[in-house]
Design an enzyme around this catalytic site. Structure first.
Site, PDB file in Angstrom:
ATOM      1  CG  ASP A 183      -1.945   1.100   1.209  1.00 36.14           C
ATOM      2  OD1 ASP A 183      -1.917   1.939   0.293  1.00 36.14           O
ATOM      3  OD2 ASP A 183      -2.794   1.125   2.122  1.00 36.14           O
ATOM      4  CG  HIS A 185      -1.772   5.326   2.635  1.00 33.47           C
ATOM      5  ND1 HIS A 185      -2.110   5.993   3.779  1.00 33.47           N
ATOM      6  CD2 HIS A 185      -2.332   4.099   2.758  1.00 33.47           C
ATOM      7  CE1 HIS A 185      -2.828   5.219   4.565  1.00 33.47           C
ATOM      8  NE2 HIS A 185      -2.977   4.052   3.964  1.00 33.47           N
ATOM      9  CD  GLU A 209      -4.793  -0.492  -0.491  1.00 32.74           C
ATOM     10  OE1 GLU A 209      -5.476   0.269   0.231  1.00 32.74           O
ATOM     11  OE2 GLU A 209      -4.503  -1.664  -0.171  1.00 32.74           O
ATOM     12  CD  GLU A 235      -7.509   3.578   1.096  1.00 32.77           C
ATOM     13  OE1 GLU A 235      -7.367   4.214   2.156  1.00 32.77           O
ATOM     14  OE2 GLU A 235      -6.802   2.605   0.775  1.00 32.77           O
ATOM     15  CG  ASP A 257     -14.310   1.360   3.680  1.00 32.12           C
ATOM     16  OD1 ASP A 257     -15.357   1.078   4.289  1.00 32.12           O
ATOM     17  OD2 ASP A 257     -13.200   1.457   4.252  1.00 32.12           O
ATOM     18  CG  HIS A 284     -10.216   0.458   2.432  1.00 34.65           C
ATOM     19  ND1 HIS A 284     -10.816   1.352   3.283  1.00 34.65           N
ATOM     20  CD2 HIS A 284      -8.886   0.644   2.590  1.00 34.65           C
ATOM     21  CE1 HIS A 284      -9.896   2.042   3.933  1.00 34.65           C
ATOM     22  NE2 HIS A 284      -8.708   1.623   3.532  1.00 34.65           N
TER      23      HIS A 284
END
Length: 381
Positions: A183, A185, A209, A235, A257, A284
């Site tokens: 991930d 971010h 991700e 997400e 999510d 997510h």
């Protein structure tokens, strides 16, 4: 049956729970929250309550349409998250009314068990390897890790090597039969992602991700074109309309999510749209027990499911964890990296209402960190 009241509860470490009551004594639970904006979503839920009290809770799709479209201003994370928690609670009520788990109302289970992954922290290669080894010993067949700390728009060779070294250390622990997801971010620029993604190919990640921020999703075809690494995103997308162009960009995994993207009703539609594009689903969920239960119900009902995130033991949950708010922790007992199919009615969990009310009496004001580059400028967290 009529809805009589909506109550919300600020629950540590960073969650918001919702309880919908009915005049027949059946209650539903949902988790409408944006991490760091729980009070804002709470206000939105109570504004939307005017549209629900006195109504039949079983008209789930009708309520979803009214809640999302009756206001002149629509969409966005706050409204979508408020609707998401309400939608979860209405499905919970429906399942309890018919005495079946939600996935049964969605057409029945398409699998017998659900693969889940565990989060690992750590900064150095030695530390992430140690934490990965702990999860292997706990029976997990997949872990997810952060790809990096903050990155400058175009960073150094040393930073690129640091990313690869950390993932290499985890891969050596996992071997060839387990998976690592990475991930970022949204911390990489498009230019940096073009450099780093090909370097990760020999390590065969399950997916990478948020290689770039969602506002730069138009650049995803460029990234897909330079790497064989499966890319994942979602997400911070809140509806099937948000996902429309992203799914056509060549990503491999969609990550809506269930507490942000309109709830069970909308995430199921996103899953169907993803299936059209040969995109797998890895919902997510670094959140609380209600969000995880809702995600699992979906996972058992959608054919293009890949793997489920869950937050047991994650660093956010220090001092308070998912099981603290359940009367029975059994639904979240994972064996060989998988969850068993839930058989209880509704979302399949029993919330400890007394524990929730005690937590709400204390509340929380969780905020995500604000990072800075070495020159003092803002950095993506």
């Amino acid at each position: 049956m009529k809805i009589t009241a909506l109550e919300t509860f600020l629950v540590a470490p960073r969650w918001l729970f919702l309880r919908i009551a009915t005049d027949e004594g059946i209650t539903g639970w949902g988790e409408p929250v944006i991490e760091g904006r729980a009070e804002t979503v709470r206000a939105a839920v109570h504004e939307l309550a005017d549209l629900l009290v006195g109504e039949d809770p079983l008209r789930i799709e009708h309520h979803w349409q009214v809640l999302t479209k009756s206001g002149f201003y629509r969409g966005g994370p706050v409204l979508s998250s408020a609707v998401a928690g309400i939608d979860q609670a209405l499905w919970d009520i429906a399942g309890k009314t018919h005495d079946v788990p939600v996935h049964q109302l969605l057409g029945g289970a398409v699998r017998d068990r659900l693969r889940v992954y565990a989060w690992i922290g750590g900064d150095s290669p030695e530390h992430v390897a140690e934490l990965a080894r702990e999860q292997v010993e706990a029976g997990f067949t997949a872990v997810k890790m952060n790809g990096s700390a903050q990155l400058r728009p175009i960073d150094t060779l040393a930073q690129s090597r640091a990313v690869v070294d950390r993932v290499t250390a985890v891969r050596e622990v996992l071997g060839d039969d387990r998976d690592v997801a990475i991930d970022f971010h949204g911390r990489m620029s498009t230019a940096t992602a073009k450099r780093i993604l090909p370097l990760l190919e020999p390590l065969h990640p399950l997916f990478v991700e948020e290689p770039v921020l969602p506002e730069h999703s138009r650049n995803l075809p460029q990234l897909v074109g330079v790497t064989s690494v499966p890319l994942a995103l979602g997400e911070r997308l809140y509806s099937r309309w948000d996902f429309h162009d992203v799914l056509a960009s060549g990503i491999a995994v969609a990550q809506p999510d269930v507490s942000h993207a309109g709830g069970i009703s909308e995430v199921r539609r996103i899953a169907a749209l993803a299936e059209v594009h040969d995109v797998a689903m890895a919902p997510h969920c670094p959140l609380g027990p209600i969000a995880l239960a809702a995600s699992m119900q979906l996972g058992f009902a959608i054919p293009n499911f890949l793997i489920q995130e869950q937050s047991l033991g994650i660093h956010y949950n220090r001092g308070h964890d998912l099981l603290d708010y359940l009367l029975d922790p059994t639904p979240f007992h994972f064996t060989d990296g998988h969850a068993a199919r839930p058989t209880g009615p509704g979302l399949g969990i029993q919330i400890d209402e007394n524990a929730v009310r005690r937590a709400d009496a204390i509340g929380h004001r969780w905020r995500n960190p604000v990072w800075r580059h070495s020159d003092g400028s803002f950095a993506e967290w």
